[in-house]
Structure formats: C-alpha cells, structure tokens
Design a protein around this motif. Structure first.
Motif, PDB file in Angstrom:
ATOM      1  N   ALA A  70      10.428   6.923  -8.453  1.00  0.00           N
ATOM      2  CA  ALA A  70       9.637   7.157  -9.645  1.00  0.00           C
ATOM      3  C   ALA A  70      10.191   6.314 -10.787  1.00  0.00           C
ATOM      4  O   ALA A  70      11.356   5.907 -10.762  1.00  0.00           O
ATOM      5  N   GLN A 119       2.155   2.087  -4.311  1.00  0.00           N
ATOM      6  CA  GLN A 119       2.126   3.040  -5.411  1.00  0.00           C
ATOM      7  C   GLN A 119       1.285   4.262  -5.070  1.00  0.00           C
ATOM      8  O   GLN A 119       0.147   4.144  -4.612  1.00  0.00           O
ATOM      9  N   VAL A 120       1.843   5.437  -5.324  1.00  0.00           N
ATOM     10  CA  VAL A 120       1.122   6.699  -5.214  1.00  0.00           C
ATOM     11  C   VAL A 120       1.151   7.370  -6.577  1.00  0.00           C
ATOM     12  O   VAL A 120       2.223   7.609  -7.129  1.00  0.00           O
ATOM     13  N   THR A 121      -0.014   7.656  -7.117  1.00  0.00           N
ATOM     14  CA  THR A 121      -0.115   8.316  -8.411  1.00  0.00           C
ATOM     15  C   THR A 121      -0.922   9.595  -8.259  1.00  0.00           C
ATOM     16  O   THR A 121      -2.057   9.562  -7.779  1.00  0.00           O
ATOM     17  N   VAL A 122      -0.344  10.708  -8.671  1.00  0.00           N
ATOM     18  CA  VAL A 122      -0.992  12.009  -8.567  1.00  0.00           C
ATOM     19  C   VAL A 122      -1.274  12.518  -9.972  1.00  0.00           C
ATOM     20  O   VAL A 122      -0.358  12.724 -10.763  1.00  0.00           O
ATOM     21  N   SER A 123      -2.533  12.723 -10.281  1.00  0.00           N
ATOM     22  CA  SER A 123      -2.938  13.191 -11.596  1.00  0.00           C
ATOM     23  C   SER A 123      -3.058  14.710 -11.610  1.00  0.00           C
ATOM     24  O   SER A 123      -3.408  15.335 -10.608  1.00  0.00           O
ATOM     25  N   ARG A 179      11.040   7.102  -1.819  1.00  0.00           N
ATOM     26  CA  ARG A 179      10.170   6.918  -2.976  1.00  0.00           C
ATOM     27  C   ARG A 179      11.009   6.731  -4.226  1.00  0.00           C
ATOM     28  O   ARG A 179      12.141   7.183  -4.316  1.00  0.00           O
ATOM     29  N   PRO A 190       1.944  16.181  -9.143  1.00  0.00           N
ATOM     30  CA  PRO A 190       2.298  15.080 -10.047  1.00  0.00           C
ATOM     31  C   PRO A 190       3.713  14.564  -9.830  1.00  0.00           C
ATOM     32  O   PRO A 190       3.967  13.372 -10.011  1.00  0.00           O
ATOM     33  N   ASP A 240       5.109  13.973  -7.171  1.00  0.00           N
ATOM     34  CA  ASP A 240       5.142  13.048  -6.047  1.00  0.00           C
ATOM     35  C   ASP A 240       4.824  11.618  -6.462  1.00  0.00           C
ATOM     36  O   ASP A 240       4.926  10.708  -5.640  1.00  0.00           O
ATOM     37  N   THR A 241       4.425  11.425  -7.691  1.00  0.00           N
ATOM     38  CA  THR A 241       4.095  10.091  -8.182  1.00  0.00           C
ATOM     39  C   THR A 241       5.310   9.176  -8.095  1.00  0.00           C
ATOM     40  O   THR A 241       6.371   9.487  -8.634  1.00  0.00           O
ATOM     41  N   ALA A 242       5.151   8.068  -7.404  1.00  0.00           N
ATOM     42  CA  ALA A 242       6.254   7.141  -7.194  1.00  0.00           C
ATOM     43  C   ALA A 242       5.753   5.946  -6.400  1.00  0.00           C
ATOM     44  O   ALA A 242       4.643   5.960  -5.863  1.00  0.00           O
ATOM     45  N   LEU A 244      -4.558   6.447  -6.220  1.00  0.00           N
ATOM     46  CA  LEU A 244      -4.638   7.530  -7.193  1.00  0.00           C
ATOM     47  C   LEU A 244      -5.333   8.727  -6.565  1.00  0.00           C
ATOM     48  O   LEU A 244      -6.413   8.591  -5.982  1.00  0.00           O
TER      49      LEU A 244
END
Length: 124
Positions: free
Chosen positions: A40, A119-123, A38, A88, A90-92, A11
């Motif tokens: 999503a 997992q990559v999560t961008v807030s 990637r 955000p 890029d989250t996937a 994250l």
C-alpha cells in the motif's frame, strides 16, 4: 531468469471480488513455491499468501484468511489469487513472486523473482 506478469487488478467496491493472475515464463514453473505480496502507499511490502509446488498446501496472512484463495495451474504456468469480500484496507499494488527454496516464505527475502505488480483499489 524467470519472468512473472500479473494481471486482473482494478477498481472494485467494498464487498466485491476480484481474481488476480500471474503468468510465469519457462518450462519449470512447478519447481517454485509461489507467493503473493501487496504494498500500500507509504507502507512496506506485505506477505499475503503462498502455495506449495504441487498446489497441495497454502498459507495466508491472518488479515486475508477466509477471504482470499491462492491456487496454481502448473500446466498453464499460472498462479491465481481470488479475493472475496474486499475491504478498503486491501487497496495496494499486488505482486506475485517465485521462490527456488522453501524458506522464509512470508518475507520478501524468501523470494527470488518478482512480477511488476497490479493495482487493486477497493472503494468504500
């Protein structure tokens, strides 16, 4: 069979950076073109980047160009994806993949071996 294991996901806040790694088994890592994809939630797997066998040439999808950098260290049987200025979008789940033949390298069908994903999560 080649085994690929991704790591480095997590994250991160928008604008931040993350580096993914993909460790490959075997003694002939340099034989393969390596790619990153990637996926999503609810979307198809999408090409991100690939790198030639010797690491001398790279190619990126437009949405990550200038922000992401793919690299490889054949002595370590490892390919990397450095991600800067994360968004955000890029989250996937990010997957590394290996291709025996350099053909259709921006598509899933162009690759022969796949990792399990990280997992990559961008807030925001």
């Amino acid at each position: 069979q080649v085994q690929l294991v991704e790591s480095g996901g997590g994250l991160v806040q928008a604008g931040g950076s993350l580096r993914l790694s993909c460790a490959a088994s075997g003694r002939i890592f340099s034989m393969y073109v390596m790619g990153w994809f990637r996926q999503a939630p609810g979307k198809e797997r999408e090409f991100v980047a690939h790198i030639t066998r010797g690491g001398d040439s790279t190619y990126y999808t437009d949405s990550v160009k200038g922000r992401f950098t793919i690299s490889r260290d054949n002595a370590k049987n490892t390919v990397y994806l450095k991600m800067n200025s994360l968004e955000p979008g890029d989250t996937a789940v990010y997957y590394c993949a290996a291709a025996r033949i350099p053909s259709e390298l921006t598509t899933v069908r162009g690759y022969d071996y796949w990792g399990q994903g990280t997992q990559v999560t961008v807030s925001s």
